[in-house]
Design a protein around this motif. Structure first.
Motif, PDB file in Angstrom:
ATOM      1  N   GLY A   1      67.239 149.543  77.229  1.00 25.84           N
ATOM      2  CA  GLY A   1      66.567 149.442  78.287  1.00 25.84           C
ATOM      3  C   GLY A   1      67.059 148.640  79.724  1.00 25.84           C
ATOM      4  N   VAL A   2      67.025 148.299  80.073  1.00 26.03           N
ATOM      5  CA  VAL A   2      67.467 147.647  82.002  1.00 26.03           C
ATOM      6  C   VAL A   2      68.541 146.096  81.543  1.00 26.03           C
ATOM      7  N   VAL A   3      69.812 146.890  82.449  1.00 25.75           N
ATOM      8  CA  VAL A   3      70.575 145.733  82.117  1.00 25.75           C
ATOM      9  C   VAL A   3      70.659 145.724  83.582  1.00 25.75           C
ATOM     10  N   GLU A   4      71.360 144.820  83.742  1.00 23.16           N
ATOM     11  CA  GLU A   4      72.147 144.029  85.511  1.00 23.16           C
ATOM     12  C   GLU A   4      73.865 144.266  85.397  1.00 23.16           C
ATOM     13  N   VAL A   5      74.443 145.700  86.621  1.00 25.53           N
ATOM     14  CA  VAL A   5      75.871 145.217  86.020  1.00 25.53           C
ATOM     15  C   VAL A   5      75.856 144.879  87.181  1.00 25.53           C
ATOM     16  N   ASN A   6      77.498 145.272  87.479  1.00 25.93           N
ATOM     17  CA  ASN A   6      77.846 144.848  88.157  1.00 25.93           C
ATOM     18  C   ASN A   6      78.730 146.525  88.623  1.00 25.93           C
ATOM     19  N   VAL A   7      78.661 146.534  90.413  1.00 24.33           N
ATOM     20  CA  VAL A   7      78.108 147.791  91.101  1.00 24.33           C
ATOM     21  C   VAL A   7      79.712 147.728  91.328  1.00 24.33           C
ATOM     22  N   GLY A   8      80.843 146.988  92.131  1.00 26.87           N
ATOM     23  CA  GLY A   8      81.608 146.794  92.492  1.00 26.87           C
ATOM     24  C   GLY A   8      81.787 146.267  93.083  1.00 26.87           C
ATOM     25  N   ALA A   9      81.539 145.917  94.413  1.00 28.70           N
ATOM     26  CA  ALA A   9      80.880 145.753  96.212  1.00 28.70           C
ATOM     27  C   ALA A   9      81.239 144.262  95.339  1.00 28.70           C
ATOM     28  N   TYR A  10      82.728 143.818  96.698  1.00 28.54           N
ATOM     29  CA  TYR A  10      83.082 141.577  97.002  1.00 28.54           C
ATOM     30  C   TYR A  10      82.927 141.811  98.432  1.00 28.54           C
TER      31      TYR A  10
ATOM     32  N   ASP B   1      69.575 154.763  92.938  1.00 31.10           N
ATOM     33  CA  ASP B   1      70.725 155.874  93.058  1.00 31.10           C
ATOM     34  C   ASP B   1      72.055 155.710  93.914  1.00 31.10           C
ATOM     35  N   GLU B   2      71.328 154.440  94.498  1.00 26.49           N
ATOM     36  CA  GLU B   2      72.723 153.828  94.908  1.00 26.49           C
ATOM     37  C   GLU B   2      73.772 152.912  94.326  1.00 26.49           C
ATOM     38  N   VAL B   3      73.952 153.544  92.435  1.00 29.19           N
ATOM     39  CA  VAL B   3      74.863 153.570  91.624  1.00 29.19           C
ATOM     40  C   VAL B   3      75.729 154.747  92.008  1.00 29.19           C
ATOM     41  N   GLN B   4      75.440 156.097  92.372  1.00 28.84           N
ATOM     42  CA  GLN B   4      75.458 157.064  91.894  1.00 28.84           C
ATOM     43  C   GLN B   4      76.807 157.335  92.606  1.00 28.84           C
TER      44      GLN B   4
ATOM     45  N   THR C   1      75.130 143.943  92.258  1.00 24.40           N
ATOM     46  CA  THR C   1      74.686 143.766  91.697  1.00 24.40           C
ATOM     47  C   THR C   1      73.792 145.289  91.659  1.00 24.40           C
ATOM     48  N   ALA C   2      73.335 145.684  89.813  1.00 20.82           N
ATOM     49  CA  ALA C   2      72.570 146.807  90.515  1.00 20.82           C
ATOM     50  C   ALA C   2      71.855 146.486  88.615  1.00 20.82           C
ATOM     51  N   SER C   3      70.155 146.421  88.399  1.00 21.17           N
ATOM     52  CA  SER C   3      69.521 146.868  88.009  1.00 21.17           C
ATOM     53  C   SER C   3      69.006 148.219  87.367  1.00 21.17           C
ATOM     54  N   VAL C   4      69.903 148.274  85.807  1.00 25.84           N
ATOM     55  CA  VAL C   4      70.158 150.209  86.143  1.00 25.84           C
ATOM     56  C   VAL C   4      69.340 150.153  84.022  1.00 25.84           C
ATOM     57  N   PRO C   5      68.587 151.335  84.761  1.00 25.93           N
ATOM     58  CA  PRO C   5      68.302 151.380  82.879  1.00 25.93           C
ATOM     59  C   PRO C   5      69.284 152.264  82.357  1.00 25.93           C
ATOM     60  N   HIS C   6      69.074 151.383  80.897  1.00 30.14           N
ATOM     61  CA  HIS C   6      70.326 152.793  79.753  1.00 30.14           C
ATOM     62  C   HIS C   6      71.509 152.783  81.060  1.00 30.14           C
ATOM     63  N   PRO C   7      72.822 151.890  81.647  1.00 28.00           N
ATOM     64  CA  PRO C   7      73.719 152.203  82.330  1.00 28.00           C
ATOM     65  C   PRO C   7      74.634 153.337  81.287  1.00 28.00           C
ATOM     66  N   ASP C   8      75.489 153.517  82.247  1.00 31.55           N
ATOM     67  CA  ASP C   8      76.817 154.000  81.615  1.00 31.55           C
ATOM     68  C   ASP C   8      77.661 152.819  81.536  1.00 31.55           C
ATOM     69  N   ALA C   9      78.513 153.104  80.097  1.00 30.71           N
ATOM     70  CA  ALA C   9      79.627 152.373  79.612  1.00 30.71           C
ATOM     71  C   ALA C   9      80.554 152.134  80.166  1.00 30.71           C
ATOM     72  N   ALA C  10      80.608 152.162  81.718  1.00 28.16           N
ATOM     73  CA  ALA C  10      81.642 152.367  82.990  1.00 28.16           C
ATOM     74  C   ALA C  10      81.237 150.567  83.825  1.00 28.16           C
ATOM     75  N   TYR C  11      80.037 150.308  83.471  1.00 30.48           N
ATOM     76  CA  TYR C  11      79.966 149.317  85.054  1.00 30.48           C
ATOM     77  C   TYR C  11      79.790 147.896  83.258  1.00 30.48           C
ATOM     78  N   GLY C  12      80.423 147.024  83.869  1.00 32.61           N
ATOM     79  CA  GLY C  12      80.128 145.513  83.430  1.00 32.61           C
ATOM     80  C   GLY C  12      79.208 145.031  83.378  1.00 32.61           C
ATOM     81  N   ARG C  13      78.607 144.668  82.247  1.00 32.85           N
ATOM     82  CA  ARG C  13      77.394 144.034  82.601  1.00 32.85           C
ATOM     83  C   ARG C  13      77.174 142.246  83.386  1.00 32.85           C
TER      84      ARG C  13
END
Length: 732
Positions: A173-182, A227-230, A139-151
Motif C-alpha cells: 500500500g501507500v508508504v512515505e518515502v524519502n525523495v532525496g531533496a534536503y 508523478d513528482e517522484v519520477q 518525502t512523498a506518499s507513494v503506493p507500492h514504492p520502488d525499493a530504491a526509496y528509503g521508507r
C-alpha cells in the motif's frame, strides 16, 4: 523554536542551492540534455530552482570535464566538478567552496528530477524556515514504492529513521518515502559531510541518519502527487516523464499561475483565480503599449462591459490604464452588448475596441475580448504579442490615471453609442418590411445585454415582443447564458403553452453575440438550420450573391446549398476571426458557426446576435412563411443531414492519451462506416461518404473535449457519436 520573522524576499536572498548533475555514468548525463516538453531535462529542473533561489547562489555539480551542461544551463550559475564518483554526499561536499557567505540554508536537489514542482520545493524551504530545525527533507506518499526509496519511519509523528533495508511486497500500500531533496544550514551540512567522508560514507541518506543520531530535530514536507517522484535515469523513465509534462500542460491552473491566455474568443478565466483586476490592468497596459508603439494614441480606444460580476470595475480599471498612457477613452456607460463594441471601433475610428465579458461561460467566469480598428478579432500572432508582454509585466510597470482625474482632464468620454449602433443595423435590415406583418415574438436575453438594443429595433419594426429573463442578474439564473436547447426551456414553454400566440422565439447569449431561435411550434431550431435558412434567404429573396464560410464543426448542408447556387464554400478553424478572414478572401455573403455566431457581408467583422435576430424577423416578414415552412423549402434543395454534439471533461490524461492513440492508429472506420480522409485543420475531423463526418476537438475556451457528428439519419448520427464517446474514454 520560533519561526523566521523575515520577509519572503529576505529569506530568498539568504538561500543557496546545490543541484547535483554529475550523473552515475555517461548515459545518465546524456539524458539530462534530452528534450522534455519545450526544454531539456536539466533546464526544467534548474528552472524550478531558479524560481526560488537567486541565480548567483545556485551551484551545479557536474562531472569532471563536462562542458555540455554549463553551456546548456547558462553562465549565470556557478559550476563545480565532482572529481570522483563517490556518491551524492561527496557531490554536495564538492560544492562547499562555491557556496558563498551570507547563506543561512542550502537546498540540495537533483538535475534528474525535473518533475518536482516549484510548489513542492517551496514547501520544503518554507517548512524548514518556519520550523527552524536542523534538517528538512522532501518525502512523498507513494503506493507500492520502488525499493530504491528509503521508507520514512515515524514515532508519534516525528521522523526517527529512514529504513532502506525493509523489503516491500506489492501489496504494502501507500508508504512515505524519502525523495532525496534536503535543506540544512551550510555549517551543519558540510560539517557532517566531512565526518561522513572520513568514515567512508558518501550518500545523502547517511546525512539524515547522522543528524537523527545526534538527537537533532528534522522535519519533512510531504508531496502528494506521485508523478513528482519520477526520476530520469533511463530512456523509459524519460518517456514516462514526457507524458507527465504533457499532462500537466492541461491541468487547470489556480493561484500558482495567473497567466493571461487567449483562446478562440478572447481571454477568459475564473474570477478570483486568473481573472483579477491586476491582470486586467496588466493586459490593458500591454495593449496601450501597442497603441503607443504604432503611434495611434490620438485614435483612442472604446471600452464597454457586460453584466457580469466585476465587468464595470474592470472597464473602469482598463480606462484608467489607457488614460494613464495618454490614450483617450470612450467608456460606454452601463452594460453593453459585445457587437456594439465591435461596431464602435470602426465607427469611432478607434485603435481598439475592448469589451469585458466572458460570453456564454458560467457566471463565475469573466474575461476580455479585443477588437481591431476595423472591428475584427486580432489573429493569434497579435494576441500572443501583447499577452506575452502582459505576463512578463510587474504590477508596478502599469501606468494609471485615477478615473476622476481622467474625467476632469477630458481623457474619458462616457457618452453612449446605442443609437448609432441601432441606426446602423436599421440601414441594413428592412424595417418597413415587418410593419403590418403582425408578428409577435418572445425574446430571452438570458439576463444579458440585448434587451435595450433588440427591443428598440423590434419596436421600430412594429413587432410585438415579450421579454423574459431581462433583469440584471450577474448569476444568470445559475446557469451558463448559452442559447442552446438545454437552456431555453422557458422560451420553448411559453410558445407551446399558447399555440398561435407567438410566431417566433429569439434568444441571445450573455454578451449578445450569439443567437438561438425557437419556431412557431415551440421546436428549437439549430444554428446549422438557421444558417441554412439565412443563406437561402439572402440568395433567393434579397438577391445577394456570394459563397458561404463555416467552421469545421458546422453543417455540410451549407456546402450543398452553395454548390446548388454555383457559389464557393470554405471550411475554416473554430474561431470567428477565421470565419471573417475567409469571408473577405472569397467575398462570401454569409459566415457562421454552429455554436450560434453569424454575420453577413456589409455588416460587422464579427458575430452579432442582435443583428441576426432582426434579420430572422425580416425573413419571416418578407416571405410570409413560418420557420418550419421555410425549412421544408430549403431541405427540398439540400436534402437532410442530422447533427449531434456531445462534450466530456478534457482531463489531462485524456489530452495526452487521445492524440497519441489517433497518431498511433489512424482511424479507418467509425464503427462500420469507412473514413475517406482525415483532416487536422483543428482537432481531428473524419470525412465519410455523402457529406457525413465526425470531429474530435479540444475546446479553446473551456476544459472540454467536444465531439460532433453529421450523418444521413438520426440513428446513424447517434451510433457514430456513441462510438466516438467510447473511443475517447477507452483506457483513460
Amino acid at each position: 523554536m520560533a519561526s523566521d520573522p523575515r520577509a519572503p524576499s529576505e529569506r530568498r536572498s539568504s538561500r543557496a542551492a546545490v543541484v547535483l548533475a554529475a550523473g552515475q555514468d555517461d548515459a545518465s548525463r546524456d539524458l539530462l540534455t534530452r528534450p522534455l516538453g519545450d526544454s531539456t531535462v536539466a533546464q526544467v529542473a534548474l528552472a524550478n530552482v531558479r524560481a526560488l533561489v537567486p541565480a548567483e547562489r545556485i551551484v551545479v555539480v557536474v562531472a569532471q570535464g563536462d562542458t555540455a551542461l554549463p553551456a546548456l544551463l547558462g553562465d549565470d550559475l556557478t559550476y563545480v566538478e565532482q572529481t570522483e564518483r563517490l556518491g551524492t554526499g561527496d557531490a554536495v561536499r564538492a560544492a562547499r567552496g562555491a557556496v558563498g557567505p551570507g547563506v543561512d540554508r542550502v537546498l540540495v536537489t537533483y538535475a534528474d528530477t525535473p518533475l518536482l514542482r516549484v510548489e513542492s520545493l517551496l514547501g520544503l524551504l518554507t517548512r524548514h524556515e518556519l520550523k527552524q530545525v536542523a534538517l528538512s527533507l522532501l518525502t512523498a506518499s507513494v503506493p507500492h514504492p520502488d525499493a530504491a526509496y528509503g521508507r520514512i519511519v515515524r514515532e508519534a509523528g516525528r521522523i526517527v529513521a529512514i529504513d532502506e533495508q525493509v523489503e516491500r511486497e506489492p501489496g504494502d500500500g501507500v508508504v512515505e518515502v524519502n525523495v532525496g531533496a534536503y535543506v540544512a544550514a551550510p555549517a551543519l551540512l558540510f560539517e557532517e559531510l566531512d565526518h561522513m567522508a572520513a568514515a567512508g560514507e558518501h550518500r545523502l541518506t547517511d546525512l539524515a541518519r547522522r543528524v537523527i543520531g545526534r538527537g537533532l530535530e528534522i522535519t519533512a514536507y510531504r508531496i502528494r502527487d506521485t508523478d513528482e517522484v519520477q526520476g530520469i535515469n533511463t530512456p523509459a523513465e524519460l518517456t514516462a516523464a514526457e507524458d507527465i509534462v504533457l499532462k500537466r500542460l492541461f491541468v487547470p491552473r489556480k493561484n500558482t499561475d495567473t497567466r493571461i491566455v487567449f483562446g478562440t474568443g478572447g481571454w477568459r478565466a475564473v474570477i478570483g483565480e486568473g481573472y483579477t483586476l491586476a491582470n486586467v490592468r496588466r493586459l490593458t497596459q500591454a495593449i496601450a503599449n501597442e497603441v503607443v508603439r504604432q503611434g495611434l494614441e490620438d485614435k483612442g480606444v472604446v471600452i464597454g462591459g457586460d453584466r457580469r460580476f466585476l465587468s464595470r470595475d474592470s472597464a473602469i480599471a482598463a480606462a484608467e490604464v489607457f488614460a494613464g498612457n495618454g490614450v483617450p477613452v470612450r467608456l460606454l456607460p452601463d452594460d453593453v452588448p459585445t457587437p456594439l463594441v465591435t461596431f464602435a471601433a470602426p465607427h469611432l475610428g478607434a485603435a481598439y475596441g475592448i469589451i469585458v465579458t466572458s460570453s456564454h461561460n458560467p457566471p463565475e467566469w469573466n474575461g476580455i475580448k479585443v477588437f481591431r480598428s476595423d472591428g475584427s478579432l486580432p489573429l493569434d500572432e497579435e494576441t500572443d504579442r501583447y499577452t506575452d508582454e502582459a505576463n512578463a509585466m510587474r504590477v508596478r510597470d502599469v501606468i494609471t490615471l485615477d478615473i476622476e482625474l481622467a474625467r476632469s482632464a477630458g481623457m474619458i468620454d462616457e457618452r453612449p453609442l446605442t443609437e448609432p449602433y441601432i441606426d446602423a443595423i436599421e440601414q441594413i435590415i428592412d424595417v418597413d418590411a415587418a410593419r403590418g406583418s403582425e408578428l409577435r415574438v418572445v425574446v430571452d436575453p438570458m439576463y444579458g445585454t440585448s434587451q435595450l438594443t433588440l427591443g428598440t429595433i423590434l419596436s421600430d419594426m412594429r413587432v410585438r415582443a415579450d421579454f423574459i429573463h431581462a433583469a440584471h442578474n450577474p448569476l444568470f439564473g445559475g446557469v451558463a447564458p448559452a442559447p442552446d436547447l438545454q437552456r431555453l426551456s422557458a422560451l420553448i414553454g411559453m410558445i407551446r403553452d399558447e399555440p398561435g400566440r407567438y410566431q417566433l422565439g429569439l434568444a441571445t447569449d450573455g454578451d449578445s453575440d450569439r443567437i438561438g431561435i425557437v419556431d412557431e411550434r415551440g421546436e428549437y431550431v439549430s444554428t446549422n438550420d438557421l444558417l441554412l435558412l439565412l443563406y437561402w434567404y439572402l440568395w433567393e429573396v434579397r438577391g445577394e450573391r456570394g459563397g458561404v464560410v463555416r467552421n469545421l464543426a458546422t453543417t455540410h448542408l451549407l456546402d450543398r446549398l452553395a454548390a446548388h447556387y454555383g457559389e464557393p464554400a470554405l471550411e475554416v478553424k473554430v474561431g470567428f476571426k477565421h470565419v471573417v478572414a475567409a469571408m473577405e478572401e472569397i467575398g462570401a455573403v454569409l459566415g457562421g458557426e454552429s455554436s450560434g455566431g453569424l454575420t453577413i457581408r456589409g455588416w460587422l467583422l464579427g458575430k452579432d446576435g442582435i443583428f441576426a435576430c432582426a434579420l430572422v424577423v425580416e425573413m419571416l416578414a418578407r416571405t410570409g412563411k413560418t420557420i418550419s415552412q421555410l425549412l421544408d423549402d430549403v431541405r427540398a434543395i439540400t436534402g437532410t443531414l442530422h447533427t449531434l454534439e456531445a462534450a466530456v471533461p478534457s482531463t489531462p490524461e485524456m489530452r495526452v492519451a487521445v492524440p497519441r492513440r489517433l497518431a498511433a492508429e489512424p482511424l479507418t472506420h467509425i464503427g462500420p462506416y469507412p473514413v475517406l480522409r482525415v483532416g487536422h485543420l483543428d482537432g481531428v475531423k473524419l470525412y465519410l461518404e455523402n457529406d457525413n463526418w465526425a470531429l474530435l476537438r479540444f475546446s479553446g475556451t473551456e476544459p472540454l473535449l467536444r465531439m460532433s457528428v453529421e450523418a444521413d439519419t438520426p440513428d446513424k448520427a447517434r451510433e457514430m457519436l456513441a462510438w466516438l464517446e467510447r473511443f475517447v474514454t477507452a483506457g483513460v
